[in-house]
Every structure is written in C-alpha cells, then in structure tokens.
Design a protein around this motif. Structure first.
Motif, PDB file in Angstrom:
ATOM      1  N   ARG A  80       3.974 -10.126 -61.807  1.00 36.01           N
ATOM      2  CA  ARG A  80       2.404  -9.721 -61.285  1.00 36.01           C
ATOM      3  C   ARG A  80       2.243  -8.482 -61.065  1.00 36.01           C
ATOM      4  O   ARG A  80       2.985  -7.770 -61.343  1.00 36.01           O
ATOM      5  CB  ARG A  80       2.518 -10.508 -59.827  1.00 36.01           C
ATOM      6  N   ARG A  81       1.153  -8.028 -60.899  1.00 34.21           N
ATOM      7  CA  ARG A  81       0.521  -6.668 -60.913  1.00 34.21           C
ATOM      8  C   ARG A  81      -0.462  -6.593 -59.801  1.00 34.21           C
ATOM      9  O   ARG A  81      -1.359  -7.232 -59.648  1.00 34.21           O
ATOM     10  CB  ARG A  81       0.200  -6.426 -62.263  1.00 34.21           C
ATOM     11  N   LEU A  82      -0.387  -5.186 -59.242  1.00 35.76           N
ATOM     12  CA  LEU A  82      -1.393  -4.910 -58.343  1.00 35.76           C
ATOM     13  C   LEU A  82      -1.999  -3.586 -58.476  1.00 35.76           C
ATOM     14  O   LEU A  82      -1.407  -2.945 -58.942  1.00 35.76           O
ATOM     15  CB  LEU A  82      -0.647  -4.537 -56.881  1.00 35.76           C
ATOM     16  N   MET A  83      -3.327  -3.698 -58.574  1.00 41.93           N
ATOM     17  CA  MET A  83      -4.022  -2.402 -59.134  1.00 41.93           C
ATOM     18  C   MET A  83      -5.221  -2.057 -58.037  1.00 41.93           C
ATOM     19  O   MET A  83      -5.619  -2.990 -57.359  1.00 41.93           O
ATOM     20  CB  MET A  83      -4.809  -2.569 -60.331  1.00 41.93           C
ATOM     21  N   ILE A  84      -5.126  -0.724 -57.662  1.00 42.13           N
ATOM     22  CA  ILE A  84      -5.987  -0.364 -56.671  1.00 42.13           C
ATOM     23  C   ILE A  84      -6.789   0.698 -57.165  1.00 42.13           C
ATOM     24  O   ILE A  84      -6.558   1.543 -57.921  1.00 42.13           O
ATOM     25  CB  ILE A  84      -5.217   0.369 -55.467  1.00 42.13           C
ATOM     26  N   LEU A  85      -8.183   0.314 -56.907  1.00 48.36           N
ATOM     27  CA  LEU A  85      -9.357   1.182 -57.519  1.00 48.36           C
ATOM     28  C   LEU A  85     -10.254   1.788 -56.482  1.00 48.36           C
ATOM     29  O   LEU A  85     -10.225   1.474 -55.569  1.00 48.36           O
ATOM     30  CB  LEU A  85     -10.308   0.283 -58.462  1.00 48.36           C
ATOM     31  N   ASN A  86     -10.370   3.199 -56.705  1.00 52.36           N
ATOM     32  CA  ASN A  86     -11.322   3.747 -55.955  1.00 52.36           C
ATOM     33  C   ASN A  86     -12.545   3.355 -55.893  1.00 52.36           C
ATOM     34  O   ASN A  86     -12.978   2.578 -56.790  1.00 52.36           O
ATOM     35  CB  ASN A  86     -11.155   5.419 -56.073  1.00 52.36           C
ATOM     36  N   ASP A  87     -13.672   4.122 -55.001  1.00 54.33           N
ATOM     37  CA  ASP A  87     -14.951   3.336 -54.975  1.00 54.33           C
ATOM     38  C   ASP A  87     -15.774   3.900 -56.405  1.00 54.33           C
ATOM     39  O   ASP A  87     -16.952   3.265 -56.729  1.00 54.33           O
ATOM     40  CB  ASP A  87     -15.638   3.712 -54.116  1.00 54.33           C
ATOM     41  N   GLU A  88     -15.236   4.504 -57.257  1.00 55.03           N
ATOM     42  CA  GLU A  88     -15.717   4.830 -58.690  1.00 55.03           C
ATOM     43  C   GLU A  88     -15.010   4.004 -59.628  1.00 55.03           C
ATOM     44  O   GLU A  88     -15.287   4.131 -60.894  1.00 55.03           O
ATOM     45  CB  GLU A  88     -15.354   6.132 -59.042  1.00 55.03           C
ATOM     46  N   LEU A  89     -14.453   2.873 -59.161  1.00 60.98           N
ATOM     47  CA  LEU A  89     -13.720   1.984 -60.132  1.00 60.98           C
ATOM     48  C   LEU A  89     -12.792   2.474 -60.820  1.00 60.98           C
ATOM     49  O   LEU A  89     -12.246   1.855 -62.163  1.00 60.98           O
ATOM     50  CB  LEU A  89     -14.907   0.924 -60.882  1.00 60.98           C
ATOM     51  N   GLN A  90     -12.094   3.592 -60.334  1.00 55.44           N
ATOM     52  CA  GLN A  90     -10.952   4.315 -61.261  1.00 55.44           C
ATOM     53  C   GLN A  90      -9.700   3.631 -60.724  1.00 55.44           C
ATOM     54  O   GLN A  90      -9.510   3.791 -59.464  1.00 55.44           O
ATOM     55  CB  GLN A  90     -11.041   5.675 -61.367  1.00 55.44           C
ATOM     56  N   CYS A  91      -8.817   3.501 -61.541  1.00 54.57           N
ATOM     57  CA  CYS A  91      -7.209   3.024 -61.102  1.00 54.57           C
ATOM     58  C   CYS A  91      -6.658   4.203 -60.482  1.00 54.57           C
ATOM     59  O   CYS A  91      -6.436   5.230 -60.927  1.00 54.57           O
ATOM     60  CB  CYS A  91      -6.506   2.595 -62.412  1.00 54.57           C
ATOM     61  N   VAL A  92      -6.256   4.067 -59.192  1.00 57.56           N
ATOM     62  CA  VAL A  92      -5.809   5.251 -58.381  1.00 57.56           C
ATOM     63  C   VAL A  92      -4.154   4.726 -58.107  1.00 57.56           C
ATOM     64  O   VAL A  92      -3.371   5.554 -57.532  1.00 57.56           O
ATOM     65  CB  VAL A  92      -6.196   5.655 -57.223  1.00 57.56           C
ATOM     66  N   TYR A  93      -4.009   3.277 -58.276  1.00 53.67           N
ATOM     67  CA  TYR A  93      -2.609   2.791 -58.125  1.00 53.67           C
ATOM     68  C   TYR A  93      -2.367   1.771 -58.975  1.00 53.67           C
ATOM     69  O   TYR A  93      -3.198   0.763 -59.003  1.00 53.67           O
ATOM     70  CB  TYR A  93      -2.101   2.376 -56.708  1.00 53.67           C
ATOM     71  N   ASP A  94      -1.119   1.485 -59.556  1.00 50.99           N
ATOM     72  CA  ASP A  94      -0.895   0.242 -60.633  1.00 50.99           C
ATOM     73  C   ASP A  94       0.633   0.145 -60.539  1.00 50.99           C
ATOM     74  O   ASP A  94       1.463   1.052 -60.867  1.00 50.99           O
ATOM     75  CB  ASP A  94      -1.286   0.720 -62.016  1.00 50.99           C
ATOM     76  N   SER A  95       1.055  -0.932 -60.111  1.00 51.51           N
ATOM     77  CA  SER A  95       2.300  -1.320 -59.528  1.00 51.51           C
ATOM     78  C   SER A  95       3.243  -1.423 -61.058  1.00 51.51           C
ATOM     79  O   SER A  95       4.291  -1.477 -61.057  1.00 51.51           O
ATOM     80  CB  SER A  95       2.373  -2.674 -58.902  1.00 51.51           C
ATOM     81  N   LEU A  96       2.261  -1.666 -62.071  1.00 55.65           N
ATOM     82  CA  LEU A  96       2.949  -1.903 -63.608  1.00 55.65           C
ATOM     83  C   LEU A  96       3.652  -0.375 -63.930  1.00 55.65           C
ATOM     84  O   LEU A  96       4.485  -0.342 -64.833  1.00 55.65           O
ATOM     85  CB  LEU A  96       2.046  -2.356 -64.698  1.00 55.65           C
ATOM     86  N   ARG A  97       2.991   0.676 -63.404  1.00 53.77           N
ATOM     87  CA  ARG A  97       3.343   2.034 -64.016  1.00 53.77           C
ATOM     88  C   ARG A  97       4.498   2.407 -62.924  1.00 53.77           C
ATOM     89  O   ARG A  97       4.200   2.801 -61.816  1.00 53.77           O
ATOM     90  CB  ARG A  97       2.212   2.999 -63.982  1.00 53.77           C
ATOM     91  N   PRO A  98       5.722   2.848 -63.368  1.00 52.74           N
ATOM     92  CA  PRO A  98       6.746   3.464 -62.440  1.00 52.74           C
ATOM     93  C   PRO A  98       6.509   4.726 -61.978  1.00 52.74           C
ATOM     94  O   PRO A  98       6.725   5.225 -60.980  1.00 52.74           O
ATOM     95  CB  PRO A  98       7.767   3.534 -63.409  1.00 52.74           C
ATOM     96  N   ASP A  99       5.237   5.494 -62.497  1.00 57.44           N
ATOM     97  CA  ASP A  99       5.152   6.860 -62.098  1.00 57.44           C
ATOM     98  C   ASP A  99       3.847   6.715 -61.172  1.00 57.44           C
ATOM     99  O   ASP A  99       3.521   7.885 -60.541  1.00 57.44           O
ATOM    100  CB  ASP A  99       4.924   7.679 -63.252  1.00 57.44           C
ATOM    101  N   SER A 100       3.456   5.451 -60.739  1.00 59.91           N
ATOM    102  CA  SER A 100       2.373   5.460 -59.983  1.00 59.91           C
ATOM    103  C   SER A 100       2.643   5.540 -58.618  1.00 59.91           C
ATOM    104  O   SER A 100       3.685   4.846 -58.290  1.00 59.91           O
ATOM    105  CB  SER A 100       1.766   3.914 -60.101  1.00 59.91           C
ATOM    106  N   VAL A 101       1.924   6.508 -57.713  1.00 62.86           N
ATOM    107  CA  VAL A 101       2.529   6.601 -56.235  1.00 62.86           C
ATOM    108  C   VAL A 101       1.188   6.121 -55.527  1.00 62.86           C
ATOM    109  O   VAL A 101       0.250   6.645 -55.674  1.00 62.86           O
ATOM    110  CB  VAL A 101       2.687   8.202 -56.391  1.00 62.86           C
ATOM    111  N   PHE A 102       1.552   5.401 -54.476  1.00 62.09           N
ATOM    112  CA  PHE A 102       0.678   4.760 -53.749  1.00 62.09           C
ATOM    113  C   PHE A 102      -0.057   5.912 -52.679  1.00 62.09           C
ATOM    114  O   PHE A 102       1.015   6.402 -51.856  1.00 62.09           O
ATOM    115  CB  PHE A 102       0.752   3.627 -52.990  1.00 62.09           C
ATOM    116  N   LYS A 103      -1.037   6.068 -52.426  1.00 59.89           N
ATOM    117  CA  LYS A 103      -1.683   6.973 -51.258  1.00 59.89           C
ATOM    118  C   LYS A 103      -2.613   6.126 -50.730  1.00 59.89           C
ATOM    119  O   LYS A 103      -3.678   5.380 -51.174  1.00 59.89           O
ATOM    120  CB  LYS A 103      -2.253   8.168 -51.888  1.00 59.89           C
ATOM    121  N   PRO A 104      -2.842   6.227 -49.280  1.00 57.28           N
ATOM    122  CA  PRO A 104      -3.748   5.530 -48.547  1.00 57.28           C
ATOM    123  C   PRO A 104      -5.211   5.504 -48.898  1.00 57.28           C
ATOM    124  O   PRO A 104      -5.203   6.778 -49.453  1.00 57.28           O
ATOM    125  CB  PRO A 104      -3.685   5.810 -47.113  1.00 57.28           C
TER     126      PRO A 104
END
Length: 166
Positions: free
Chosen positions: A133-157
């Motif tokens: 499965r995959r989790l994507m987090i988008l900011n209010d401009e609908l840009q991806c700021v976190y993607d669990s599929l990408r190993p280099d993706s770092v979650f920030k609150p």
C-alpha cells in the motif's frame, strides 16, 4: 487522486492534484494547473489550456508539436453521489473540498478507489502503512510532501493538506 496505484511513479512528482480557472481576458479558455514538486526535475507547475465542449467536457486546442500530451488534455467532469470528479491526464480526481476530514482512519480493505482526507489539524505522526500500500501526504497546494513509496521521502509534520491512502 482516486485511481493511482501503489506503484505509480508519475504522481510522486507531477499532477497529484489540479486547479481549474478561467484565463482572464480570454473568453472561454480554461487553465488546468496541475501540482508538481519544485525538485522533481520535471515540472514545478504543470499547466494546460482547454476550451469547453459542453457542461461536462473540454478539450485542448494548442496542438503544440513538441508536447502534445500536455497541450491536448481532455478533462471529463461528472457528478457521482453529489461529488464532482474529473478524469484527465490518465487519472480520476475528486473535488478536494468534498473530502472527509481525517480523524485517524486507516487503510482498511483494498478497494478500487483510494481513500483521501483533508487535514483538520497538525499531523505529527504517520498512520501505519501496510505492505503493498502507499501513503501520500499533499500540502495545501496539492504538492506531494511525503510518499511512502520513495525511500528518500522524509515525513515532517504538516498542519494543512491532504492524505491519500492508496
């Protein structure tokens, strides 16, 4: 985005969402502004112009030979159970204003449609992401700021945006 797959690599960088607006001073021309990551190496902002065919369809008209896929967008809008959807650029999108609020929901069973939520508060911790499965987090401009599929993706609150359960 309603129908991205867990392994779809395009939506990581480009067109996780889009906005529709009339082009000022050009009667009948509509601009579709797709979101894109500034660091994607592809587009920071993806835009295409279309002209309405009728109340639910529009079509591109520029016919630029160097990039026909961008210039020949053909959005099709439809209402389903009172919610507006749009099929364009190989994906189906849902009006973000109609998304339910995120209240700690999880992935649940895999279905044909992804689940998407609006963030009503600061998200400081990620929900658990099941295998395949995959989790994507988008900011209010609908840009991806976190993607669990990408190993280099770092979650920030994040305090405003959207969660996509794919």
């Amino acid at each position: 985005m309603v129908d991205a797959s867990p392994y779809d690599i395009v939506v990581t960088d480009v067109v996780t969402g889009f906005k529709v607006a009339l082009l000022p001073g050009n009667d009948g021309v509509v601009v579709i502004s797709g979101s894109g990551r500034d660091d994607s190496g592809v587009y920071g902002l993806f835009e295409g112009t279309v002209k309405p065919i009728d109340d639910s369809r529009a079509t591109g008209f520029l016919r630029t030979p160097s990039n026909p896929s961008r210039d020949m967008l053909t959005p099709i809008f439809e209402l389903r159970d009172g919610v507006e959807y749009c099929c364009v650029a190989s994906y189906t999108y849902r009006d973000a204003a109609t998304l339910p609020l995120y209240e700690g929901q999880g992935f649940g069973e895999k279905s044909a449609e992804n689940k998407a939520y609006r963030l009503p508060y600061t998200l400081s911790r990620l929900p658990e992401v099941p295998e395949d499965r995959r989790l994507m987090i988008l900011n209010d401009e609908l840009q991806c700021v976190y993607d669990s599929l990408r190993p280099d993706s770092v979650f920030k609150p994040i305090d405003k945006g959207y969660l996509l359960f794919i």
